[in-house]
Design a protein around this motif. Structure first.
Motif, short mmCIF file in Angstrom:
data_model
loop_
_atom_site.label_atom_id
_atom_site.label_comp_id
_atom_site.label_asym_id
_atom_site.label_seq_id
_atom_site.Cartn_x
_atom_site.Cartn_y
_atom_site.Cartn_z
N VAL A 181 78.66 73.20 57.68
CA VAL A 181 77.98 73.46 58.95
C VAL A 181 76.58 74.02 58.71
O VAL A 181 76.38 74.87 57.84
CB VAL A 181 78.78 74.48 59.80
CG1 VAL A 181 78.05 74.80 61.09
CG2 VAL A 181 80.17 73.96 60.09
N ALA A 182 75.62 73.54 59.51
CA ALA A 182 74.25 74.07 59.44
C ALA A 182 73.61 74.03 60.82
O ALA A 182 74.03 73.28 61.70
CB ALA A 182 73.41 73.27 58.45
N GLU A 183 72.59 74.86 60.99
CA GLU A 183 71.74 74.82 62.18
C GLU A 183 70.34 74.41 61.73
O GLU A 183 69.86 74.86 60.70
CB GLU A 183 71.66 76.21 62.83
CG GLU A 183 72.98 76.73 63.36
CD GLU A 183 72.85 78.15 63.87
OE1 GLU A 183 72.61 78.34 65.07
OE2 GLU A 183 72.99 79.08 63.05
N ILE A 184 69.70 73.56 62.52
CA ILE A 184 68.36 73.09 62.20
C ILE A 184 67.44 73.52 63.33
O ILE A 184 67.62 73.13 64.49
CB ILE A 184 68.31 71.55 62.02
CG1 ILE A 184 69.28 71.13 60.89
CG2 ILE A 184 66.92 71.10 61.66
CD1 ILE A 184 70.66 70.78 61.34
N ASP B 23 63.49 74.17 59.87
CA ASP B 23 64.16 75.02 58.89
C ASP B 23 65.66 74.84 59.07
O ASP B 23 66.16 74.80 60.20
CB ASP B 23 63.80 76.49 59.10
CG ASP B 23 62.35 76.78 58.78
OD1 ASP B 23 61.84 76.24 57.79
OD2 ASP B 23 61.72 77.55 59.54
N ALA B 24 66.36 74.73 57.96
CA ALA B 24 67.82 74.59 58.01
C ALA B 24 68.49 75.89 57.63
O ALA B 24 68.17 76.50 56.61
CB ALA B 24 68.27 73.48 57.07
N LEU B 25 69.41 76.35 58.46
CA LEU B 25 70.23 77.53 58.18
C LEU B 25 71.62 77.03 57.81
O LEU B 25 72.39 76.62 58.67
CB LEU B 25 70.30 78.44 59.41
CG LEU B 25 68.95 78.91 59.97
CD1 LEU B 25 69.16 79.67 61.28
CD2 LEU B 25 68.23 79.79 58.97
N VAL B 26 71.91 77.03 56.52
CA VAL B 26 73.18 76.49 56.03
C VAL B 26 74.21 77.60 56.00
O VAL B 26 74.12 78.54 55.20
CB VAL B 26 73.00 75.87 54.63
CG1 VAL B 26 74.34 75.33 54.12
CG2 VAL B 26 71.96 74.75 54.67
N CYS C 127 68.53 65.65 52.84
CA CYS C 127 68.17 65.42 54.24
C CYS C 127 67.28 66.54 54.76
O CYS C 127 66.24 66.29 55.37
CB CYS C 127 69.44 65.32 55.08
SG CYS C 127 69.13 65.04 56.83
N PHE C 128 67.66 67.78 54.50
CA PHE C 128 66.89 68.91 55.01
C PHE C 128 65.52 69.01 54.33
O PHE C 128 64.56 69.48 54.93
CB PHE C 128 67.67 70.21 54.83
CG PHE C 128 68.95 70.26 55.65
CD1 PHE C 128 69.10 69.48 56.78
CD2 PHE C 128 70.00 71.09 55.27
CE1 PHE C 128 70.26 69.52 57.54
CE2 PHE C 128 71.16 71.14 56.02
CZ PHE C 128 71.30 70.34 57.15
N SER C 129 65.44 68.53 53.10
CA SER C 129 64.14 68.49 52.42
C SER C 129 63.19 67.53 53.13
O SER C 129 62.00 67.82 53.31
CB SER C 129 64.33 68.06 50.96
OG SER C 129 63.08 67.93 50.31
#
Length: 262
Positions: free
Chosen positions: A178-181, A170-173, A161-163
């Protein structure tokens, strides 16, 4: 010593998971300001989720919010980036297709569906703290004011998904759950630069204090970087200095070590 601007992460740095702020942290920030230095919050949270009166009572000069997407100084917004709602809608639909549970974060509101987080401890904590600052994604469809997105993604193919989103975000995993986008080009580090440009401060006269993956760019950007002793290895490995843990006077010890307070 020149006046310094010191940037503090919130979660894991200023307070613990229960929103407890050590008395030593309160004393340290009071002394820091009395010595002529500036104190800023620098957080992944957007402004809609930086409302806790106990936190704000510490007397910060400004707030860098949403991983650098908004900067506030002395109560005035000096910079704000919001995501185009068509782009945001496409992202939310894609994330839901992958089974993720998104939260749109903005300067006034956070948009989330209560049903997504009814059995999630963090989600329940979030909803209880937000109160009237929480709105439904679906009820306000296309009428959001969002600067970033966070999500619960337990069991999802989040890497794929993040790709797909990587041209714009940018995804901060933080972990597999949990992640921040964040829009490309925005980090806690760019927020520091915005403050420096606005106030005419040299980056060499900045200090960043954090504990986790979304603090990395902040720690890389500041003239001096401090990782909390209770923080992640990612933060500790790049920091100029590793202080004691949050509940063991970590903030106070760091500012003493740097000569900003005594």
């Amino acid at each position: 010593m020149n006046p310094h601007a010191v940037f503090f992460d919130i979660d894991g740095t200023l307070w613990d998971r229960y929103n407890f702020i050590p008395d030593s942290t309160r004393q340290a920030i009071k002394k820091l300001k009395a010595n002529g230095h500036l104190a800023f919050i620098n957080t992944g949270r957007t402004r809609g989720y930086v409302t806790n009166p106990d936190l704000l009572s510490l007397g910060f000069d400004g707030i860098v919010c949403g991983c650098g997407t908004m900067v506030e100084y002395k109560g005035d917004i000096i910079f704000l980036h919001e995501i185009d709602n068509e782009l945001l809608a496409n992202m939310i639909l894609l994330m839901r297709d992958f089974g993720m549970k998104p939260i749109i974060e903005g300067k006034e509101y956070l948009y989330m569906e209560e049903a997504d987080f009814i059995d999630d401890p963090y989600g329940k904590k979030l909803m209880s703290e937000l109160k009237e600052a929480r709105r439904s994604i679906d009820e306000y469809w296309g009428r959001w004011n969002g600067s970033k997105v966070s999500c619960e993604m337990d069991g999802c193919d989040y890497e794929r998904c993040f790709s797909i989103l990587s041209n714009d975000f940018d995804a901060l995993v933080h972990n597999p759950h949990v992640a921040e986008i964040v829009p490309c080009g925005f980090t806690k580090g760019t927020g520091i630069k915005k403050v420096c440009e606005y106030l005419g401060i040299d980056l060499a006269d900045t200090v960043a204090i954090g504990d986790s993956v979304n603090d990395i760019e902040m720690l890389k950007t500041a003239g001096v970087s401090v990782a909390m002793g209770s923080g992640s290895d990612d933060a500790k490995n790049i920091a100029t200095y590793v202080t004691t843990p949050l509940l063991e006077d970590g903030i106070y010890d760091a500012l003493v070590h740097l000569g900003l307070i005594d």
